[in-house]
Design an enzyme around this catalytic site. Structure first.
Site: not given
Ligand SMILES: Cc1ncc(COP(=O)(O)O)c(C=O)c1O
Length: 465
Positions: A173, A275, A303
């Site tokens: 994700y 990511d 985060k």
């Molecule tokens: C690995 C990863 N990338 C991107 C995101 C997206 O982040 P946000 O919810 O701050 O948009 C998340 C959210 O859980 C994530 O787990």
């Protein structure tokens, strides 16, 4: 507000020996609902003001949303006055815990000095320099969420290469923008053959024209990436990946996989983006990049880096970020580098996520893993524990999980039962079943972890096969 630690152990101990899972879930749901009258009232009222009764669809917990009043240290409190050890960590963002003095001071100080200018402030340089020290990439920009960071990374890979196709991993994700809303958590009947995974839209509202541009491959499948690069020569801009998968429990990269990806992609003039929105400061002080020793072309952070304030960062090599510096790709946003976010981020990096904090977290993780494993061994429950840095999870399968296809075979009911059992026992885990994992903050202590492992031991005994 009265603060109380709940304990459902009196009712749990009514389940000695083996218990039918459905019955246990039904019993725990009953306890859950009965003790949260105020949350139920809030949910009913919210249904009339908020779409779906919550502020993000993933705040809908089964059997009903839990409304919170506040947090303090390692604990959070619901509107019924119940105290929980917070291992949810706001989906992995609350590494600082709650009300950490350094974060409070930084935010309070900056709030008094102005919260927004849309011009850079000195803290942004300190944050960028510290991120360079930790992650080994020289140039940084900021955004407001993980979604924005990965969106910018993908735009940048396309801008640099002039190519449209990207590769993503099945089950990863990366936020809720179109290009990565593909094969996030597809159903078993949707995934297609393992050597050529289907490109499954993760939500309604994603145009087919976009999903066609996102090629999908299995985690730990280097040959799959080589096949795609051969099939689409000169057309692939790059690949985005969670270097340690953390939206399917926790799945670790096999030795050589990430280094192999980088080499393979570079051999075709394509780029690699990590990511690290989830792994960022939580897998270790330098994230998964530090754990694995592989430095990609671009890193996305969000985060935990903001200490609970919304912020994201995108780092890159001189070559990659040169396309931002020279104006070829305009990386923009009114709130990018917002002074409040930068102040919190500076405090998080320089005062909270310190070597001593990581030492403390390592000890607590070891305590958690040992306690959980002991309960698994004693009960014979078909499960195992995976933990990295401040994160970890119980995988309710005896088999190791190598990719999303393995993850799909795991029965989610156990994770739901576990979530509810912990909740009724005063520990708040992230609610989305087998996909999520715990976060230990810098403010947790041994008693917090003991409450967690004791609850798990009671559940394991109740589920004894
Ligand atoms: C690995 C990863 N990338 C991107 C995101 C997206 O982040 P946000 O919810 O701050 O948009 C998340 C959210 O859980 C994530 O787990």
């Amino acid at each position: 507000m009265a603060e109380q630690a709940v304990s459902n152990q009196s009712s749990n101990t009514q389940n000695p020996g083996s218990a039918d899972l459905d019955e246990l879930i039904a019993e725990q749901e009953k306890i859950f609902v009965e003790r949260q009258g105020e949350s139920r009232r809030m949910a009913a009222r919210a249904d009339r003001a908020l779409a779906g009764g919550v502020t993000s669809s993933w705040q809908i917990t089964r059997p009903q949303p839990v409304w919170l009043s506040h947090g303090k240290g390692s604990k959070i409190y619901d509107v019924d006055g119940t105290e929980y050890v917070d291992l949810h960590g706001g989906y992995g963002a609350a590494l600082a815990g709650h009300g950490h003095p350094a974060i409070v001071e930084a935010v309070r100080g900056q709030a008094a000095l102005g919260t927004h200018f849309a011009q850079p402030t000195p803290a942004a340089i300190l944050v960028a320099e510290e991120l360079t020290r930790r992650f080994g990439l020289p140039l940084w920009r900021f955004a407001n969420s993980g979604t924005e960071a990965t969106m910018d990374a993908i735009h940048l890979m396309r801008a640099i290469t002039g190519r449209d196709l990207i590769i993503k991993v099945e089950g990863c994700y990366h936020g809720h923008h179109d290009s990565v809303q593909v094969s996030v958590a597809p159903e078993a009947e949707e995934v297609g053959p393992e050597h050529k995974p289907a490109q499954v839209p993760a939500s309604t509202g994603i145009p087919r024209a976009i999903t066609d541009l996102t090629l999908v491959v299995g985690f730990n499948d280097l040959d799959g990436v080589a096949r795609l690069l051969d099939e689409y020569p000169g057309k692939i801009a790059g690949m985005i990946i969670e270097p340690i998968m953390m939206n399917a429990g926790i799945i670790e990269p096999e030795p050589g996989y990430l280094a192999g990806l980088k080499e393979l992609l570079h051999s075709r003039d394509a780029l690699l983006t990590f990511d690290e929105v989830k792994t960022g400061l939580t897998a270790g002080p330098s994230g998964a990049t530090g754990v694995t020793g592989v430095v990609p072309d671009i890193i996305c952070l969000a985060k935990a880096i903001g200490g609970g304030v919304s912020v994201a960062a995108i780092g890159g090599t001189e070559e990659a970020m040169g396309h931002v510096s020279n104006g070829d790709y305009e990386m923009v946003g009114t709130f990018n580098g917002n002074p409040l976010a930068m102040a919190a981020c500076r405090a998080m990096l320089c005062e909270v996520a310190t070597p001593a904090a990581y030492e403390r977290i390592d000890a607590l993780r070891q305590q958690a893993v040992a306690g959980l494993q002991q309960a698994i061994d004693a009960s014979g429950l078909p499960a195992h524990v995976v933990a990295v840095g401040a994160k970890g999870c119980v995988v309710f399968s005896p088999e190791p999980v190598r990719n999303f296809r393995d993850f799909l075979t795991i029965d989610d009911s156990y994770s739901h039962a576990h979530w509810m059992y912990q909740h009724n026992g005063g520990v708040f885990l992230p609610p989305w079943g087998k996909a999520e994992q715990w976060l230990i903050s810098v403010q947790h202590d041994e008693a917090d972890i003991r409450r967690f492992t004791d609850n798990f031991a009671a559940l394991a005994a109740a589920l004894r096969p």
